[in-house]
Design an enzyme around this catalytic site. Structure first.
Site, mmCIF file in Angstrom:
data_model
loop_
_atom_site.group_PDB
_atom_site.id
_atom_site.type_symbol
_atom_site.label_atom_id
_atom_site.label_comp_id
_atom_site.label_asym_id
_atom_site.label_seq_id
_atom_site.Cartn_x
_atom_site.Cartn_y
_atom_site.Cartn_z
ATOM 1 N N CYS A 1 3.070 1.797 3.104
ATOM 2 C CA CYS A 1 4.386 0.987 3.134
ATOM 3 C C CYS A 1 5.405 1.888 2.520
ATOM 4 C CB CYS A 1 4.111 -0.212 2.232
ATOM 5 S SG CYS A 1 3.182 -1.565 3.239
ATOM 6 N N ASP B 1 20.659 -15.071 -41.465
ATOM 7 C CA ASP B 1 21.754 -15.005 -40.357
ATOM 8 C C ASP B 1 21.634 -13.661 -39.519
ATOM 9 O OD1 ASP B 1 22.736 -12.712 -42.126
ATOM 10 O OD2 ASP B 1 24.718 -12.801 -40.907
ATOM 11 N N ASP C 1 18.661 -15.236 -47.144
ATOM 12 C CA ASP C 1 18.929 -13.742 -46.992
ATOM 13 C C ASP C 1 20.227 -13.553 -47.854
ATOM 14 O OD1 ASP C 1 19.017 -11.440 -45.546
ATOM 15 O OD2 ASP C 1 20.970 -12.035 -44.396
ATOM 16 N N CYS D 1 0.932 -1.129 0.082
ATOM 17 C CA CYS D 1 -0.060 -0.090 -0.003
ATOM 18 C C CYS D 1 0.926 1.304 -0.177
ATOM 19 C CB CYS D 1 -1.003 -0.100 1.193
ATOM 20 S SG CYS D 1 -0.145 0.109 2.708
ATOM 21 N N ASP E 1 16.319 -11.446 -39.242
ATOM 22 C CA ASP E 1 15.829 -12.608 -40.046
ATOM 23 C C ASP E 1 15.387 -13.597 -38.921
ATOM 24 O OD1 ASP E 1 16.825 -12.058 -42.606
ATOM 25 O OD2 ASP E 1 18.806 -12.658 -42.067
#
Length: 744
Positions: free
Chosen positions: A40, A617, A438, A37, A621
């Site tokens: 605290c 790679d 790629d 709370c 990717d």
């Protein structure tokens, strides 16, 4: 954590866990799990701020994180003791996950217990088979029962829990007949031992568990290697960042607490924590996470940067444009999670075989029980024969059929410098009809090299190499490697963030870097390039290129001749992709794609029924590597790219792609042979068991023998004697963790 543990947060731990946020100022983060709370929060913040040297304490109720900034000159404050006096437990704040594989540990323990029990029970059974009778035989039976009961309870739960889950949902799997057979065999053995019968099934039930746990453990190893990609991508997100507060003070906050509008300080070598806009500063940044293009780009005020972008050369002040959950890395993680969910629906050969096996075995055992009851009226004999049917139909051979072949195939691939992380990937690799590459770092080397021109002056190149040796920029490294350095003692050499190198010697100013910065009379209409200039005048211009990876032409030709459709899918510039595609003779290609566009294209292909092998790679990717039907990455790939891929090849030569396909096809043939052998064996053993001609000795030997034959067939796919050794260069590439995929 207990109150005693809270005191363990000593001053030494506070110091070691702290980080520098400003000159002479450190910050320590603690977790206070018991706060609930606003009261605290106020109590803790007030108490901590009264400690000597503490500048500021802030407690976040949702994360239970207490951030304390304190002066280094005053030493670490007694935080643990203070919080303990207030009645709160505390420990060092940590959000990283524990990477232990608890399921593997569970399987290993179950396997060890079953193996130990099976060995001892089999030793006792040998005495019974050799002629032990009377009280000696009964003693051996009860000793076997004493060993089998705890082993069954501990090791058998692997199968019992799976079978119960299936039955609860009105389904069946291979663990159902295994569980029924093992439990009935144990129950019948107890009955026979109590009634002084000559034989018992204790050895058969525990040996069955042992063989099946071998297959289950191997299968788990092959499966669990694959599911680390999303966690790896999440680790690219920074733990936190230094925030400049409204009053000018600095504090370090976790990434999840950054909100739009906050001012963030990013030093060279740090990653951008959330999507943001550059406010002040100038630097080179690595944007390969998004584009796959590792040629650094310039970050200047007003430039938008994506989360995960790596700052290379100079400090930047940014304004957060989005929270972490709405930033670029979070979007990539969501793409990968969706892709993994789709891949997890793939049904492996063993799963499909189990779907057929369970109902057949259940039916055979039930028919045997009913038939013998009608024929003899002897419940004990009918039940014994039904149990024999469940045991001898050899689910252990079926359980070993796939993982043994896949482990041997993985060994063969390893000898060739290819790592396989998921056993089902070898099955999926046999189904592909299209291969998408790629460009940068996959079809090409991914490292810039100087394009030598006949008109290039060697002396000027040596001067450029002398300047470039003082920078870590990829182009500078290429220049430094291209020539011997000129023997010139410059008065000073400095790197201008985002621009290049500047050196002075007497009245001359030499610059190596962007042409718009190095030249006095720069034509704004010209494209940016790298130049060497003296006092603002052009001395030499340099061009760079990315060479094809070794074996790329031969690999593409071989794959095309095997009937595969080939394609390039890259985030690089259109001209660069077109040039590589034309050089390799690949007609289909796409350029300047973002990660989401790559996964969308793969989803479109999957919708047409195409099975795609993705070879890439880069960080960008990773979602595509997961979304593809199966994927491969070179050892030089970014860490997340390697984690996302099913196969990683350490050899620099691209011929690993067709080699992996050949091994996968060979493994597929052996797996199908093992299934055929198991079917033939069961076709022979089942009538014998139904006829009541099977003794415990025959059941145990048949079950063990069938498993041994399956393993022997798998070993036919042994590594070649002249296995190719992975070159030292490949090993170095395999341990390199690059942040980008290459340059155009």
């Amino acid at each position: 954590m207990t109150g005693e543990a809270a005191l363990r947060v000593s001053s030494e731990e506070v110091l070691l866990a702290s980080r520098v946020v400003d000159a002479g100022i450190r910050q320590t983060d603690l977790s206070v799990p018991d706060v609930h709370c606003g009261g605290c929060i106020r109590k803790i913040e007030d108490a901590v701020e009264r400690l000597p040297g503490v500048q500021r304490a802030r407690l976040n109720l949702s994360t239970k994180r207490l951030a304390i900034t304190w002066r280094e000159s005053d030493g670490p404050p007694p935080l643990g003791a203070t919080l303990e006096q207030l009645g709160y437990e505390a420990h060092l704040f940590e959000t990283r996950e524990d990477g232990r594989d608890l399921q593997f540990s569970r399987l290993i323990r179950a396997l060890a217990v079953a193996g130990f029990a099976a060995m001892n029970i089999m030793g006792l059974s040998v005495s019974v088979w050799s002629g032990a009778a009377g009280e000696t035989r009964d003693l051996f039976h009860w000793l076997s029962a004493a060993i089998a009961l705890p082993a069954l309870a501990y090791s058998g739960r692997i199968f019992f829990q799976s079978a119960w889950q299936a039955l609860r949902h009105g389904q069946t799997n291979m663990d159902v007949p295994i569980s029924i057979g093992v439990l009935l065999a144990f129950a019948m053995s107890l009955y026979d031992a109590a009634h002084h019968e000559p034989y018992a099934y204790f050895d058969a039930s525990i040996s069955l568990l042992f063989f099946l746990l071998i297959g289950r453990t191997l299968d788990h190893l092959m499966r669990e290697r694959a599911r680390t990609a999303v966690k790896g991508l999440g680790r690219l997100a920074t733990y936190g960042a230094t925030i400049i507060n409204a009053d000018g003070t600095r504090s370090y906050v976790p990434t999840e607490e950054i909100i739009p509008g906050m001012t963030i300080l990013i030093m060279a070598g740090e990653r951008v924590p959330v999507d943001a806009t550059v406010e002040t500063g100038c630097s080179d940044v690595d944007v390969s996470l998004a584009t796959g293009e590792s040629a650094p780009e310039q970050a200047i005020p007003g430039r938008a940067l994506r989360q995960g972008t790596l700052n290379l050369t100079g400090p930047l002040t940014l304004t957060a444009a989005a929270a972490a959950k709405d930033s670029f890395l979070a979007e990539m993680i969501r793409l990968m999670e969706v892709a993994e969910g789709g891949r997890s629906r793939y049904r492996r050969l063993a799963d499909r075989a189990a779907g057929l096996y369970a109902p057949v075995v259940h039916s055979a055992a039930f028919v045997s029980f009913v038939g013998w009851m009608l024929a003899t009226g002897d419940l004990h004999r009918a039940l014994t024969i039904a149990v024999a049917v469940l045991i001898i139909t050899c689910p252990c051979a079926l359980g070993l059929a796939v993982p043994m072949v896949q482990v041997v195939a993985a060994r063969r691939l390893y000898e060739h410098g290819i790592m396989v992380k998921d056993g089902s990937a070898m099955e999926r690799l046999t189904e592909i009809d299209r291969i998408i590459f790629d460009k940068t770092g996959t079809l090409t080397s991914g490292r810039p090299s100087l394009r030598h021109d006949a008109a290039m002056d060697g002396a000027h190149l040596s001067i450029a190499a002398r300047l470039a040796a003082n920078s870590r920029h990829p182009y500078a490294r290429a220049l430094a490697q291209a020539s011997e350095q000129a023997d010139i003692a410059f008065d000073s050499i400095v790197e201008k963030a985002g621009q290049g190198m500047e050196a002075r010697i007497e009245d001359s100013v030499w610059r190596l870097g962007r042409n718009e910065w190095a030249l006095k009379n720069f034509d704004a209409g010209k494209a940016a390039c790298t130049v060497l200039a003296c006092n603002g005048r052009l001395v030499q211009a340099f061009a760079f290129e990315d060479e094809l990876r070794k074996g790329a032409r031969e690999t593409v030709a071989n794959l095309r001749s095997d009937g595969f459709t080939l394609e390039i899918m890259s985030g690089d510039a259109t001209d660069a992709v077109a040039r590589v595609a034309a050089d390799l003779g690949i007609d289909k290609w796409q350029a300047q794609l973002l990660p989401g566009e790559k996964t969308a294209h793969l989803a479109e292909l999957a919708g047409t029924g195409s099975k795609v092998l993705m070879v890439g790679d880069g960080l960008n990717d990773a979602p595509a590597l997961v979304a593809a039907h199966v994927s491969m990455a070179p050892g030089s790939a970014a860490d997340v790219g390697r984690q996302a891929a099913d196969f990683v090849f350490l050899n620099s030569n691209l011929d690993s792609v067709p080699y992996a396909i050949r091994v996968a096809r060979s493994a597929d043939r052996l797996i199908r042979q093992n299934f055929a052998f198991a079917a033939i064996y069961n076709a022979i053993a089942l009538p014998i068991a139904i006829a009541g001609l099977v003794t415990p000795l025959i059941a145990a030997l048949a079950m063990s023998g069938s498993s041994i034959l399956v393993v022997a067939n798998a070993l036919r796919l042994r590594p070649a004697k002249a296995a190719r050794l992975v070159r030292r260069e490949s090993a170095e590439l395999g341990t390199t963790q690059r942040a980008g995929a290459g340059i155009t």
